[in-house]
Motif scaffolding. Structure first.
Motif, PDB file in Angstrom:
ATOM      1  N   TYR A  23     -23.169  22.064 -20.367  1.00  0.00           N
ATOM      2  CA  TYR A  23     -23.898  23.280 -20.701  1.00  0.00           C
ATOM      3  C   TYR A  23     -24.304  23.337 -22.171  1.00  0.00           C
ATOM      4  O   TYR A  23     -24.445  24.418 -22.750  1.00  0.00           O
ATOM      5  CB  TYR A  23     -23.055  24.509 -20.352  1.00  0.00           C
ATOM      6  CG  TYR A  23     -22.769  24.626 -18.877  1.00  0.00           C
ATOM      7  CD1 TYR A  23     -23.809  24.711 -17.957  1.00  0.00           C
ATOM      8  CD2 TYR A  23     -21.459  24.641 -18.405  1.00  0.00           C
ATOM      9  CE1 TYR A  23     -23.553  24.821 -16.605  1.00  0.00           C
ATOM     10  CE2 TYR A  23     -21.191  24.746 -17.054  1.00  0.00           C
ATOM     11  CZ  TYR A  23     -22.246  24.825 -16.146  1.00  0.00           C
ATOM     12  OH  TYR A  23     -21.987  24.931 -14.803  1.00  0.00           O
ATOM     13  N   THR A  50     -28.829  25.043 -21.726  1.00  0.00           N
ATOM     14  CA  THR A  50     -29.081  25.557 -20.380  1.00  0.00           C
ATOM     15  C   THR A  50     -30.576  25.730 -20.119  1.00  0.00           C
ATOM     16  O   THR A  50     -31.098  25.241 -19.129  1.00  0.00           O
ATOM     17  CB  THR A  50     -28.354  26.895 -20.187  1.00  0.00           C
ATOM     18  OG1 THR A  50     -28.704  27.788 -21.255  1.00  0.00           O
ATOM     19  CG2 THR A  50     -26.849  26.687 -20.179  1.00  0.00           C
ATOM     20  N   ASN A  67     -36.660  23.563 -16.629  1.00  0.00           N
ATOM     21  CA  ASN A  67     -35.435  24.332 -16.451  1.00  0.00           C
ATOM     22  C   ASN A  67     -34.992  24.331 -14.993  1.00  0.00           C
ATOM     23  O   ASN A  67     -35.819  24.334 -14.075  1.00  0.00           O
ATOM     24  CB  ASN A  67     -35.639  25.774 -16.928  1.00  0.00           C
ATOM     25  CG  ASN A  67     -35.836  25.844 -18.427  1.00  0.00           C
ATOM     26  OD1 ASN A  67     -35.203  25.102 -19.175  1.00  0.00           O
ATOM     27  ND2 ASN A  67     -36.714  26.727 -18.888  1.00  0.00           N
ATOM     28  N   GLU A  81     -29.537  25.984 -11.887  1.00  0.00           N
ATOM     29  CA  GLU A  81     -28.169  25.959 -12.399  1.00  0.00           C
ATOM     30  C   GLU A  81     -28.140  26.385 -13.869  1.00  0.00           C
ATOM     31  O   GLU A  81     -27.267  27.152 -14.293  1.00  0.00           O
ATOM     32  CB  GLU A  81     -27.582  24.550 -12.257  1.00  0.00           C
ATOM     33  CG  GLU A  81     -26.125  24.475 -12.699  1.00  0.00           C
ATOM     34  CD  GLU A  81     -25.566  23.066 -12.624  1.00  0.00           C
ATOM     35  OE1 GLU A  81     -24.331  22.923 -12.691  1.00  0.00           O
ATOM     36  OE2 GLU A  81     -26.360  22.114 -12.520  1.00  0.00           O
ATOM     37  N   GLY A  82     -29.116  25.908 -14.641  1.00  0.00           N
ATOM     38  CA  GLY A  82     -29.205  26.283 -16.052  1.00  0.00           C
ATOM     39  C   GLY A  82     -29.484  27.766 -16.218  1.00  0.00           C
ATOM     40  O   GLY A  82     -28.899  28.429 -17.081  1.00  0.00           O
ATOM     41  N   LYS A 132     -26.285  29.783 -15.472  1.00  0.00           N
ATOM     42  CA  LYS A 132     -25.332  29.713 -16.583  1.00  0.00           C
ATOM     43  C   LYS A 132     -25.799  30.584 -17.745  1.00  0.00           C
ATOM     44  O   LYS A 132     -24.994  31.290 -18.375  1.00  0.00           O
ATOM     45  CB  LYS A 132     -25.176  28.267 -17.057  1.00  0.00           C
ATOM     46  CG  LYS A 132     -24.187  28.098 -18.224  1.00  0.00           C
ATOM     47  CD  LYS A 132     -22.779  28.500 -17.807  1.00  0.00           C
ATOM     48  CE  LYS A 132     -21.740  28.143 -18.860  1.00  0.00           C
ATOM     49  NZ  LYS A 132     -21.833  28.972 -20.066  1.00  0.00           N
ATOM     50  N   PHE A 133     -27.099  30.553 -18.015  1.00  0.00           N
ATOM     51  CA  PHE A 133     -27.653  31.357 -19.108  1.00  0.00           C
ATOM     52  C   PHE A 133     -27.440  32.849 -18.826  1.00  0.00           C
ATOM     53  O   PHE A 133     -27.049  33.608 -19.703  1.00  0.00           O
ATOM     54  CB  PHE A 133     -29.143  31.043 -19.248  1.00  0.00           C
ATOM     55  CG  PHE A 133     -29.774  31.575 -20.503  1.00  0.00           C
ATOM     56  CD1 PHE A 133     -29.615  30.928 -21.712  1.00  0.00           C
ATOM     57  CD2 PHE A 133     -30.527  32.742 -20.483  1.00  0.00           C
ATOM     58  CE1 PHE A 133     -30.190  31.409 -22.867  1.00  0.00           C
ATOM     59  CE2 PHE A 133     -31.105  33.238 -21.636  1.00  0.00           C
ATOM     60  CZ  PHE A 133     -30.944  32.563 -22.831  1.00  0.00           C
ATOM     61  N   ASP A 156     -23.854  33.807 -19.334  1.00  0.00           N
ATOM     62  CA  ASP A 156     -23.551  33.961 -20.767  1.00  0.00           C
ATOM     63  C   ASP A 156     -23.954  35.347 -21.258  1.00  0.00           C
ATOM     64  O   ASP A 156     -23.244  35.978 -22.052  1.00  0.00           O
ATOM     65  CB  ASP A 156     -24.275  32.887 -21.582  1.00  0.00           C
ATOM     66  CG  ASP A 156     -23.688  31.502 -21.365  1.00  0.00           C
ATOM     67  OD1 ASP A 156     -22.556  31.418 -20.861  1.00  0.00           O
ATOM     68  OD2 ASP A 156     -24.372  30.514 -21.696  1.00  0.00           O
TER      69      ASP A 156
END
Length: 348
Positions: A227, A230, A237, A240-241, A244-245, A248
């Protein structure tokens, strides 16, 4: 006419040579000279208020009445000076001295760059303040990067840790990271139409991958760590990225809510932390603030009982600024600010 053209050309060459010489010496001087430290500008607002009042009285009051008031004022000033002199001789204890109210201004941008001056101003105040003193911060900010406003709020916490009373005055806006700073205070005072709240987190990342793909431009991104990156501006992009972003952002929002709830437990944090904003009068009903008033009204109300002192740290002027050569630097700063807005940005 030919003579005038030749003469103008000669003058232009002369000015050019002179400018080159000045810039050369300026460069040599800059490389050898040490940067002077900045300094504090201290202004007693009681004196500024009295001066403005006196000016109006001189213009508007009856001369006889004015003369009588001035005579009375001189008498009072003489008694005050005598009492002050006596107190100095007797080495009056700190608890018997007049309360001091220190005023700081914080005008926040996205990077919370005013924090550099804020930390110096607070350090100076803490070196002489006593528990009976008060610090007032006139705060204006619509928020910005998480780490910048986190540090700014931590600087204000130093005032509380020193057992000093902290009041935040908001005349226009204290939203998002600005409100995170404000909630540290013992008391928040806001103007009727000041904007407060926006307890949320926002991030944006423009992506031009499809445009580059159409132009047959490949972008390679190499990372060590799943990671480490992301979302990107140039690459493709992934879902999954994105997930995760988004996670966050949610984690940062939780931290934000916990901070506000801990600093100001009277707030119903789940009802307020929606990213919405409220005007001063509405904010009072939602316990976001403690009093509806302008900073001017609040400070004037303290003039009679306190020595009200404005503290401002002034950055030293660089040589380029002194010579009027800071246009390029200003343009560069604007470019960096613009790029930070369109690139990956996560903030309150």
């Amino acid at each position: 006419m030919e003579f005038l053209i030749e003469y103008a050309g000669f003058l232009l060459k002369l000015v050019t040579v002179a400018l080159i010489i000045v810039l050369t010496f300026a460069g040599i001087f800059a490389s050898k000279s040490k940067e002077k430290p900045g300094g504090l500008k201290v202004t007693k607002l009681n004196d500024s208020y009295d001066a403005a009042k006196s000016q109006l009285e001189n213009e508007l009051l009856d001369k006889k009445l004015l003369k009588q008031q001035q005579k009375e004022k001189k008498k009072q000033d003489k008694l005050a000076a005598k009492a002050d002199k006596k107190s100095k001789k007797q080495d009056v204890k700190a608890e018997d001295a007049k309360k001091r109210l220190f005023v700081i201004d914080f005008d926040g941008d996205i990077q919370a760059s005013a924090t550099q001056a804020l930390r110096r101003e607070i350090t100076a105040i803490l070196s002489i303040a006593t528990p009976k003193d008060e610090v007032v911060v006139r705060l204006e900010s619509g928020g910005g990067v998480v780490h910048g406003y986190g540090l700014a709020a931590s600087q204000l916490q130093r005032i509380k840790d020193a057992n000093l009373s902290l009041t935040i005055c908001v005349d226009k806006v204290a939203a998002s990271g600005g409100y995170m700073m404000a909630c540290v205070a013992d008391k928040i005072v806001a103007a009727p139409f000041a904007i407060l709240g926006s307890i949320g987190v926002v991030a944006q990342v423009p992506n031009i991958h499809r445009l580059l793909d159409k132009s047959l431009v490949d972008v390679e991104l190499h990372t060590a760590g799943k990671y480490k990156r992301t979302l990107t501006m140039l690459g493709e992009n992934t879902d999954e990225g994105r997930a995760k972003f988004k996670q966050d952002l949610e984690d940062t929002h939780v931290l934000f809510k916990e901070f506000v709830s801990s600093a100001r437990p009277v707030i119903d944090i789940e009802a307020i932390a929606t990213g919405d904003v409220w005007y001063g009068s509405q904010a009072l009903k939602n316990n976001l603030i403690d009093q509806v008033s302008t900073s001017d009204a609040y400070l004037v109300s303290q003039l009679e009982s306190s020595d009200v002192v404005s503290i401002k740290y002034q950055e030293p002027k660089k040589l380029a600024e002194k010579l009027g050569l800071s246009v390029l630097g200003a343009f560069e700063a604007k470019a960096v600010k613009w790029f930070s807005k369109i690139s990956q940005y996560k903030g309150y």
